[in-house]
Design an enzyme around this catalytic site. Structure first.
Site, PDB file in Angstrom:
ATOM      1  CG  HIS A 279     -25.004  -4.794   7.522  1.00 18.62           C
ATOM      2  ND1 HIS A 279     -24.224  -5.920   7.655  1.00 18.62           N
ATOM      3  CD2 HIS A 279     -24.794  -4.059   8.651  1.00 18.62           C
ATOM      4  CE1 HIS A 279     -23.589  -5.869   8.810  1.00 18.62           C
ATOM      5  NE2 HIS A 279     -23.912  -4.753   9.429  1.00 18.62           N
ATOM      6  CD  GLU A 280     -26.332  -0.277   9.881  1.00 12.65           C
ATOM      7  OE1 GLU A 280     -26.812  -0.282  11.022  1.00 12.65           O
ATOM      8  OE2 GLU A 280     -25.120  -0.460   9.654  1.00 12.65           O
ATOM      9  CG  HIS A 283     -27.270  -4.881  12.852  1.00 16.14           C
ATOM     10  ND1 HIS A 283     -26.617  -5.962  13.382  1.00 16.14           N
ATOM     11  CD2 HIS A 283     -26.343  -4.188  12.154  1.00 16.14           C
ATOM     12  CE1 HIS A 283     -25.344  -5.922  13.020  1.00 16.14           C
ATOM     13  NE2 HIS A 283     -25.158  -4.862  12.267  1.00 16.14           N
ATOM     14  CD  GLU A 357     -21.742  -5.814  12.597  1.00 15.09           C
ATOM     15  OE1 GLU A 357     -22.067  -5.589  11.418  1.00 15.09           O
ATOM     16  OE2 GLU A 357     -22.187  -5.160  13.566  1.00 15.09           O
ATOM     17  CG  ASP A 361     -22.089  -8.841   6.443  1.00 11.88           C
ATOM     18  OD1 ASP A 361     -22.541  -7.670   6.459  1.00 11.88           O
ATOM     19  OD2 ASP A 361     -20.881  -9.106   6.604  1.00 11.88           O
TER      20      ASP A 361
HETATM   21 ZN   LIG Z   1     -23.436  -4.086  11.321  1.00 16.23          ZN
END
Ligand SMILES: [Zn+2]
Length: 414
Positions: A279-280, A283, A357, A361
């Site tokens: 997930h990070e 980003h 976000e 995901d």
């Molecule tokens: Zn996040």
């Protein structure tokens, strides 16, 4: 005292922002209380009623305390402006220093010191009463005050040179000083982010390379799969201060690294850690960090141009309770005036962040496992006592992350 259009605009914005924030907080608390009796159906298998009620009580306690903070914030803003606080500190600084850059820096320093001292008891209460009551605080009072002192010193070391340069531009560059000040501020922000992982963060925490070989291999395979090069996989001793777990991405170029809180590694199994990291990485790969930096650079350009205009208006000072105009005074007034005026941008920023976000995901579901990310989210919500039933309007206004129900529903479809 002078009352002009600036006074009326500031008072109206401050009243509207404060009333809206109190209304949102009250809604949030009553929504949480109304849903306290039952675990939402989607989480019934993973949350006990006791877990759910702990989250409800913890979230309401934090929000109720935030209401006091909101009200006090308004009083402080009024006291510094109309109440003559800024004018008084101007006179204090003038006892030692003649008008000029040194006087401006002393004035800024005094105001920052005063606002920090006002906030300190609130921060103390938050850590040693609220966080402690729910078992999250791990700080000793000694560490709390050492942190506060370090933060103040660090603020002085980092911000005074920037403030000095801006004050110098105002005197020396002419009407378009604000373009130079803006460019310097953006460049300085990038520089601070570059040194943050290696110079600033170690002042507060210990970082050690990840030891767990099984987890490390897993993470390295994920990084290779995503085509990601990073120097350090670090573990941070977050447990020194709090039981809340987290993971983040920091630095760039040579200082780029991934940091896991030791608390997070204790909460999650290796597959879940991998999903959180994916997930990070999302980003990063989707350029969210770059987009956010570009946004804030754009926004600060608008702020600096507005400041350039306001600084030349005598009514800006007199209408806000200041009899001694100066460039430093304009910077400080701006600091009090801007938050209520831009309050309505908050939900726009939050919406933008929630969109990111969801995208991260999605990225995690493609490069790791959606079901591992779901079980990680459930554990994190449970262990951090985050409420599963936020008030929808409060959430839309503030939340940088979508509510748990919405995130998990999307991941289940992925
Ligand atoms: Zn996040």
């Amino acid at each position: 005292m002078v009352i002009n259009n600036f006074s009326i605009l500031f008072l109206a914005a401050l009243a509207a922002a404060t009333a809206t924030r109190l209304w949102l907080a009250a809604r949030h608390v009553s929504h949480i209380r109304a849903h306290r009796g039952q675990v939402p159906a989607e989480f019934a298998a993973d949350f006990s009623l006791a877990d759910h009620q702990k989250a409800a009580d913890y979230s309401s306690a934090k929000t109720r305390f935030a209401m006091i903070d909101i009200a006090l914030g308004a009083v402080v803003a009024l006291a510094f402006t109309f109440g003559g606080g800024l004018e008084l500190l101007h006179q204090v600084a003038a006892l030692w220093l003649p008008q000029g850059i040194a006087h401006g820096l002393a004035l800024i320093g005094l105001v920052v010191l005063a606002t920090t001292l006002i906030d300190l008891p609130f921060d103390y209460y938050r850590a040693f009463v609220i966080e402690a009551r729910y078992g999250f605080n791990k700080m000793t009072p000694g560490l709390f005050f050492a942190d506060a002192a370090k933060n103040l010193l660090l603020g002085a070391v980092l911000l005074l040179p920037l403030a000095a340069a801006i004050l110098w531009f105002i005197r020396g560059v002419g009407d378009y000083w604000w373009v130079a000040a803006w460019a310097l501020t953006v460049a300085y922000g990038v520089f601070v982010q570059f040194i943050a992982p290696t110079v600033i963060a170690p002042l507060f925490n210990k970082f050690s390379p990840m030891q767990d070989t099984e987890l490390k291999e897993r993470v390295e395979r994920l990084l290779a799969r995503c085509g990601f090069k990073v120097k350090g996989l670090m573990v941070m001793d977050g447990s020194r201060r709090s039981a809340h777990g987290n993971a983040y991405f920091t630095g760039f170029g040579n200082t780029k690294r991934i940091v896991f809180f030791d608390t997070l590694l204790k909460q999650l199994n290796p597959a879940e850690v991998e999903a959180v990291l994916a997930h990070e990485l999302g980003h990063f790969k989707l350029r969210h960090i770059l987009k956010r930096m570009a946004w804030s650079a754009g926004l600060s350009f608008a702020f600096f141009s507005l400041l350039g205009f306001l600084m030349r208006q005598d009514a800006f000072y007199s209408g806000l309770g200041v009899a001694s105009p100066s460039p430093a005074m304009a910077l400080l007034l701006f600091m009090f005036v801007i938050p209520p005026l831009t309050f309505l941008l908050q939900p726009v920023g939050a919406m933008y962040s929630r969109k990111h976000e969801f995208e991260a995901d999605q990225y995690a579901a493609q490069h790791a496992s959606a079901s591992d990310l779901i079980s990680a989210l459930i554990k994190l919500y449970r262990d951090n006592a985050s409420t599963l039933t936020p008030d929808p309007i409060h959430s839309a206004f503030y939340d940088s992350h979508p509510p748990a129900v919405a995130r998990i529903a999307r991941l289940q479809k992925a």
